[in-house]
Design a protein around this motif. Structure first.
Motif, mmCIF file in Angstrom:
data_model
loop_
_atom_site.group_PDB
_atom_site.id
_atom_site.type_symbol
_atom_site.label_atom_id
_atom_site.label_comp_id
_atom_site.label_asym_id
_atom_site.label_seq_id
_atom_site.Cartn_x
_atom_site.Cartn_y
_atom_site.Cartn_z
ATOM 1 N N UNK A 74 89.836 0.811 62.501
ATOM 2 C CA UNK A 74 91.303 0.702 62.510
ATOM 3 C C UNK A 74 91.763 -0.473 63.357
ATOM 4 N N UNK A 75 91.140 -0.643 64.519
ATOM 5 C CA UNK A 75 91.523 -1.743 65.402
ATOM 6 C C UNK A 75 91.151 -3.107 64.806
ATOM 7 N N UNK A 76 89.954 -3.189 64.250
ATOM 8 C CA UNK A 76 89.463 -4.465 63.747
ATOM 9 C C UNK A 76 90.279 -4.989 62.565
ATOM 10 N N UNK A 77 90.823 -4.059 61.757
ATOM 11 C CA UNK A 77 91.503 -4.466 60.530
ATOM 12 C C UNK A 77 93.016 -4.298 60.591
ATOM 13 N N UNK A 78 93.547 -4.015 61.779
ATOM 14 C CA UNK A 78 94.999 -3.882 61.954
ATOM 15 C C UNK A 78 95.599 -2.859 60.995
ATOM 16 N N UNK A 79 94.993 -1.678 60.963
ATOM 17 C CA UNK A 79 95.458 -0.609 60.074
ATOM 18 C C UNK A 79 96.743 0.008 60.630
ATOM 19 N N UNK A 80 97.707 0.254 59.753
ATOM 20 C CA UNK A 80 98.951 0.901 60.164
ATOM 21 C C UNK A 80 98.878 2.416 60.019
ATOM 22 N N UNK A 81 98.267 2.895 58.933
ATOM 23 C CA UNK A 81 98.124 4.330 58.695
ATOM 24 C C UNK A 81 96.684 4.608 58.279
ATOM 25 N N UNK A 82 96.022 5.512 58.996
ATOM 26 C CA UNK A 82 94.634 5.851 58.714
ATOM 27 C C UNK A 82 94.539 7.321 58.305
ATOM 28 N N UNK A 83 93.982 7.581 57.126
ATOM 29 C CA UNK A 83 93.839 8.941 56.622
ATOM 30 C C UNK A 83 92.459 9.472 56.980
ATOM 31 N N UNK A 84 92.423 10.684 57.549
ATOM 32 C CA UNK A 84 91.162 11.264 58.005
ATOM 33 C C UNK A 84 91.186 12.781 57.854
ATOM 34 N N UNK A 85 89.999 13.363 57.756
ATOM 35 C CA UNK A 85 89.868 14.816 57.741
ATOM 36 C C UNK A 85 89.808 15.400 59.150
ATOM 37 N N UNK A 86 89.613 14.548 60.138
ATOM 38 C CA UNK A 86 89.483 15.023 61.523
ATOM 39 C C UNK A 86 90.453 14.262 62.429
ATOM 40 N N UNK A 87 91.748 14.512 62.280
ATOM 41 C CA UNK A 87 92.747 13.746 63.021
ATOM 42 C C UNK A 87 92.658 13.888 64.534
ATOM 43 N N UNK A 88 92.318 15.061 65.025
ATOM 44 C CA UNK A 88 92.233 15.250 66.475
ATOM 45 C C UNK A 88 91.126 14.403 67.091
ATOM 46 N N UNK A 89 89.968 14.379 66.430
ATOM 47 C CA UNK A 89 88.850 13.586 66.944
ATOM 48 C C UNK A 89 89.149 12.094 66.861
ATOM 49 N N UNK A 90 89.794 11.671 65.776
ATOM 50 C CA UNK A 90 90.149 10.258 65.654
ATOM 51 C C UNK A 90 91.177 9.888 66.712
ATOM 52 N N UNK A 91 92.110 10.751 66.971
ATOM 53 C CA UNK A 91 93.114 10.510 67.995
ATOM 54 C C UNK A 91 92.454 10.299 69.359
ATOM 55 N N UNK A 92 91.482 11.150 69.672
ATOM 56 C CA UNK A 92 90.762 11.025 70.951
ATOM 57 C C UNK A 92 90.018 9.697 71.024
ATOM 58 N N UNK A 93 89.370 9.321 69.931
ATOM 59 C CA UNK A 93 88.609 8.062 69.924
ATOM 60 C C UNK A 93 89.509 6.855 70.049
ATOM 61 N N UNK A 94 90.683 6.908 69.463
ATOM 62 C CA UNK A 94 91.606 5.777 69.545
ATOM 63 C C UNK A 94 92.144 5.574 70.949
ATOM 64 N N UNK A 95 92.134 6.634 71.743
ATOM 65 C CA UNK A 95 92.596 6.534 73.130
ATOM 66 C C UNK A 95 91.536 5.941 74.048
ATOM 67 N N UNK A 96 90.281 5.896 73.554
ATOM 68 C CA UNK A 96 89.196 5.362 74.362
ATOM 69 C C UNK A 96 88.974 3.892 74.036
ATOM 70 N N UNK A 97 88.317 3.218 74.911
ATOM 71 C CA UNK A 97 87.915 1.842 74.676
ATOM 72 C C UNK A 97 86.408 1.766 74.842
ATOM 73 N N UNK A 98 85.729 1.448 73.740
ATOM 74 C CA UNK A 98 84.264 1.442 73.773
ATOM 75 C C UNK A 98 83.739 0.058 74.080
#
Length: 252
Positions: free
Chosen positions: A228-252
């Motif tokens: 999502x970050x690399x491609x400047x995505x505005x809306x990302x569809x996922x089956x696991x929104x909570x886990x994706x939300x947590x990952x987006x808050x982190x910086x790897x």
């Protein structure tokens, strides 16, 4: 919708759930998903034999309900006898009608819906949206040019998403949309250059991390966040929104 996109990506919960073990296209699940997010929620529209629009992904009711057979052969009365199923078994919930979901959305602040209208005519799906004054809170998925043209015509205020697989598609739909904003649903396997062109053109970008069956994600939440970050995505569809939300808050 514009305010929700100020800090992308906006996470969209596929089939309205927070996890594939839950009940899909379920109003009770959507209520929970909204409370823990809030997330945009993708729902699937279909017609029963009575002509009523309901939430169901498959043509048959077998997989997701206690019933059997094609939805198109079942009346609204027959549908009321069925119960939705989760991974753990039957629930006490009926297949929700589209009108019921829109009524809930209209009464609940910040609910955002992604409408996969399938074979429901855009005008029919959007008539109820306009009546409930939800045009600025929906994204309408279209996958063919004819369907997209009908959707643009049906509601001048709704955000219409069009399938984009080549730069030529972007040019075509820009001409169709004119000066109004629209969204490009770009497949996740597309070349990064296509995402870049759409982003530079100021077009809202939608993609997903869904697997071949769409029930599971093909990417981990960590990889989805990086994608999502690399491609400047505005809306990302996922089956696991909570886990994706947590990952987006982190910086790897």
């Amino acid at each position: 919708m514009k305010d929700a996109l100020t800090a992308p990506p906006l996470i969209c919960a596929h089939r309205g759930w927070t996890d594939p073990s839950e009940t899909e296209n379920s109003l009770s699940q959507m209520r929970r998903t909204h409370q823990v997010g809030p997330f945009m929620m993708e729902i699937d529209l279909a017609r029963d034999a009575s002509g009523q629009i309901v939430l169901l992904h498959d043509q048959n009711v077998d997989r997701t309900t206690t019933g059997h057979g094609p939805l198109a052969t079942l009346s609204s009365e027959n549908l009321q006898k069925l119960r939705l199923k989760s991974k753990s078994g039957p629930t006490q919930e009926h297949i929700p009608t589209y009108e019921t979901v829109l009524d809930w959305a209209a009464k609940t602040p910040n609910v955002l819906l992604m409408l996969d209208i399938k074979d429901v005519l855009p005008a029919d799906a959007l008539r109820s949206v306009r009546r409930e004054r939800l045009s600025d809170r929906v994204v309408v998925l279209t996958f063919q040019e004819k369907q997209a043209r009908e959707a643009f015509k049906a509601d001048p205020d709704a955000l219409i998403s069009v399938l984009v697989t080549t730069p030529t598609d972007l040019i075509t739909y820009r001409k169709i949309a004119g000066t109004r904003p629209f969204a490009a649903y770009i497949p996740k396997t597309s070349k990064p250059s296509l995402f870049k062109i759409a982003h530079q053109a100021g077009i809202i970008i939608i993609t997903d991390i869904l697997g071949p069956t769409a029930i599971k994600d093909v990417m981990s939440p960590k990889d989805g966040a990086q994608h999502a970050r690399a491609l400047s995505i505005d809306i990302m569809v996922t089956n696991t929104p909570l886990q994706l939300q947590t990952s987006l808050k982190k910086r790897f």
